[in-house]
Design an enzyme around this catalytic site. Structure first.
Site, PDB file in Angstrom:
ATOM      1  N   LYS A  81       0.881  -0.959   0.503  1.00 41.14           N
ATOM      2  CA  LYS A  81       0.171  -0.231   0.274  1.00 41.14           C
ATOM      3  C   LYS A  81       0.540   1.075  -0.245  1.00 41.14           C
ATOM      4  CE  LYS A  81      -3.930   1.597   2.555  1.00 41.14           C
ATOM      5  NZ  LYS A  81      -4.715   1.654   3.926  1.00 41.14           N
ATOM      6  N   SER A 156      -9.153   2.199   2.630  1.00 38.48           N
ATOM      7  CA  SER A 156      -9.001   2.783   1.813  1.00 38.48           C
ATOM      8  C   SER A 156      -8.049   1.057   1.517  1.00 38.48           C
ATOM      9  CB  SER A 156      -7.842   3.450   2.886  1.00 38.48           C
ATOM     10  OG  SER A 156      -7.731   2.884   3.588  1.00 38.48           O
ATOM     11  N   SER A 180     -10.089  -1.187   7.066  1.00 36.34           N
ATOM     12  CA  SER A 180      -9.632  -0.572   5.456  1.00 36.34           C
ATOM     13  C   SER A 180      -8.377  -1.569   4.798  1.00 36.34           C
ATOM     14  CB  SER A 180      -8.218   0.947   5.312  1.00 36.34           C
ATOM     15  OG  SER A 180      -9.155   1.544   4.677  1.00 36.34           O
TER      16      SER A 180
END
Ligand code: GLN
Length: 501
Positions: A81, A156, A180
Site C-alpha cells: 500500500k 482504503s 481498511s
C-alpha cells in the site's frame, strides 16, 4: 494467457522456490507480465519497481543456490500500500500533496519484508491518507474491483486487495484504521487481517489516526496471510506503542484450523436490517460450516457497538487534523505559490488547498472543531468515554466466548460513483469493523463465498482479544476448509476474461 506461476499461493510458491523447482526471478517476471496485461483495467499500481524487484529475486535465487537457509516467504513477490515508506520509491499516500516525495528510509515492516527476502513489486493505490472505503478519494484515479470492473475495490487499501485478487501480486500489505484491510478483503474474496493494535510497527507508515492505525496482511489463503503476519510482526523500539511480547502462533493456527469446542459469539447488534440479504445468507451459511466443524455458536450482545461509528468519526478526525498538520509545504511534497509574492503562511494555505482532496479537508475541519476549546469535552472527550464502553463490551463478551463473529461489511461491492456524494453511506461500510479498532483488539475478514443476490464476494469477520490473533486464523482456516476458495471462482470466469481486454 496468464503464466500459471501466478496462480500458486504464496506458501506453495515459496516452497517451490526453496526446492529449486522455480526461481524467484521467473515468478517475479510472471507477476510483472500480469501487471502489464491487466493493470490498465484494474489500476491497482501507482508505481512498479521492476528493476529492483528482479534484482532482489536474483539475490534470493543466489542464496538458494549457495545453500543458505531461506525464510518461509523468501522470493515471493508482494505489493505495498502506498502508505509504507520504501526507500527511493515515491510514497504518495494517495494524495497529491505528497506527489514526488521519495522516503529516505524504510518502514520497519518493509525492512522486515526485505530481511525475510520477499520481493517488492511496487506501491498500490489507496484512499487519500487512508480515508475512505472505496479508494475513490485517491488523488490518482480509481482502482477497479477485479470481480466487476465497474465496482469499487473497497478501501482504503483498495489497491492492495485488487492487486492480489487480480493475481498481480502473491501477497499484499495494507493498513487498517477503521476497516481498511478487512472491508477490501471482504469485497474481493480475500483474507485480510487487522492485527492487535501495537503488535505491528507503525514506524515509517504515514499516520492517519495514530491510536487506531495498524499494518496488516492480505492473502489469497489463510496460511498465506498468517505467514505474512508472522514476517512483519513483533516489537519495534522505534514505535512507542509497540507491544513487547512474542507474536501469537498465527502460522500454527492457520495450519491447524481446529475449532472443536471453540465458542463463537454472534454479535446481535451487527446484522439484520440494512444488511444485504445475500450477505446475511452467506454469513449464516458460514456459521453452519463452522458448527459442523465442531464450533459452538451462541448469541452475544454488545450494546455499545451502535455508538462505535459516531465515536470513531470524532476520534479519528481529531487525530487526522493533528497528523495532517505536518503537510505544510515546508517539509514534504508539493509547494504552491512559492514565487516571492506570497508569505510563508499563504504558501502553506495554497499548498494545502491544492494538495488535499475534499475528504481530507472535511476531516481536518471536523477534527479541528472537535478539538477546539469549548467543544473538546463535549465531542472528543465524550467519544473517548464511548470508546471505553465499547472496550468493556468486548471484555464482557470475551468472558463468555472465544471469538466474536459478524459479517465484515453490510454490503457487497457497490458501483463506482454510487456513494461519492454521500459520505454517510460510505462511512456505513465500516459499521462492523470499527469496534475492533476502537478497542485495539484483533480482527480478520475471511472469504464466505459469493452472494446469491449478485455473485459478488462476501466476508466473514472474526474478532478476538488483544494478542489472541492466532484465534482469527484458527477460525479462518476452518472456514476455508469447509467452504473452499472464493477467489478461485474468479479465475476463468467472464469477469476474469474482462481483465485482459
Ligand atoms: N473507511 C474508514 C475511514 O474512511 C476506515 C479507513 C481506514 O481503516 N483507514 O475512515
Amino acid at each position: 494467457m496468464a503464466n500459471e506461476l501466478i496462480f500458486l499461493d504464496a506458501a506453495a510458491l515459496a516452497a517451490q522456490i526453496a526446492a529449486g523447482d522455480i526461481s524467484s526471478r521467473e515468478a517475479t517476471q510472471a507477476y510483472l507480465e500480469q501487471i502489464a496485461s491487466v493493470d490498465n483495467n484494474v489500476h491497482a499500481y501507482l508505481a512498479v519497481d521492476g528493476e529492483r524487484a528482479l534484482a532482489q529475486a536474483e539475490r534470493v535465487d543466489a542464496k538458494r543456490a549457495a545453500g543458505e537457509a531461506l525464510s518461509p516467504l523468501a522470493g515471493v513477490p508482494l505489493a505495498l500500500k502506498d502508505i509504507f515508506c520504501y526507500e527511493g520509491l515515491p510514497c504518495t499516500c494517495g494524495s497529491r500533496i505528497l506527489e514526488g516525495w521519495r522516503p529516505p528510509y524504510h518502514a520497519t515492516v518493509v525492512q522486515r519484508l526485505l530481511q525475510a527476502d520477499l520481493v517488492i513489486l511496487g506501491k498500490v493505490n489507496m484512499d487519500e491518507f487512508a480515508m475512505g472505503s472505496s479508494t475513490e478519494t485517491s488523488g490518482y484515479g480509481n482502482t477497479h474491483n477485479p470481480w466487476d470492473l465497474e465496482r469499487i475495490p473497497g478501501g482504503s487499501s483498495g489497491g492492495s486487495a485488487a492487486a492480489l485478487a487480480s493475481f498481480q501480486a502473491a501477497l499484499s500489505l495494507g493498513t487498517d484504521t477503521g476497516g481498511s484491510i478487512r472491508q477490501p478483503a471482504a469485497v474481493n474474496g480475500l483474507v485480510g487481517v487487522k492485527p492487535t493494535y501495537g503488535s505491528n510497527s507503525r514506524y515509517g507508515v504515514v499516520a492517519m489516526a495514530s491510536s487506531l492505525d495498524v499494518p496488516g496482511p492480505f492473502g489469497r489463503t489463510v496460511l498465506d496471510a498468517a505467514l505474512l503476519h508472522q514476517a512483519i510482526s513483533g516489537h519495534d523500539p522505534r514505535d512507542s506503542t509497540s507491544i513487547d511480547a512474542p507474536v501469537p502462533p498465527v502460522v500454527a493456527a492457520a495450519k491447524s484450523g481446529d475449532v472443536q469446542g471453540l465458542k463463537l459469539g454472534v454479535v446481535k447488534e451487527l446484522g439484520g436490517d440494512g444488511y444485504e440479504p445475500g450477505v446475511t445468507a452467506q454469513f449464516e451459511h458460514a456459521l453452519q460450516v463452522l458448527q459442523a466443524a465442531g464450533a459452538q455458536i451462541v448469541e452475544v450482545s454488545c450494546p455499545h457497538f451502535k455508538y462505535a461509528l459516531g465515536a470513531y468519526y470524532l476520534i479519528m478526525p481529531s487525530e487526522v487534523s493533528s497528523n495532517l498538520a505536518r503537510f505544510d509545504a515546508m517539509r514534504y511534497g508539493i509547494r504552491v505559490g512559492d514565487d516571492g509574492r506570497h508569505s510563508a503562511e499563504e504558501v502553506m494555505r495554497l499548498t494545502r488547498q491544492a494538495g488535499f482532496g475534499d475528504e481530507a479537508k472535511r476531516r481536518i475541519i471536523i477534527g479541528t472543531y472537535a478539538l477546539s476549546a469549548g467543544y473538546y469535552d463535549a465531542y472528543y472527550g465524550s467519544a473517548q468515554k464511548v470508546r471505553t464502553l465499547i472496550q468493556q463490551d468486548f471484555v464482557k463478551a470475551f468472558a463468555q466466548v472465544d471469538v466474536l463473529v459478524s459479517p465484515t461489511t453490510p454490503s457487497t461491492a457497490w458501483k463506482l460513483g454510487e456513494r461519492v456524494d454521500d459520505p454517510l453511506a460510505m462511512y456505513k461500510a465500516d459499521l462492523c469493523t470499527i469496534p475492533s479498532n476502537l478497542a485495539g483488539n484483533c480482527s480478520g475478514s475471511f472469504p464466505a463465498g459469493l452472494s446469491p443476490d449478485n455473485g459478488l464476494p462476501v466476508g466473514f469477520q472474526v474478532m478476538a482479544p488483544p494478542m489472541a490473533d492466532d484465534r482469527l486464523y484458527q477460525v479462518g482456516a476452518a472456514l476455508e476448509a469447509g467452504m473452499g476458495s472464493t477467489l478461485s471462482q474468479l479465475v476463468g470466469s467472464e469477469a476474469w476474461e474482462a481483465l485482459y481486454v
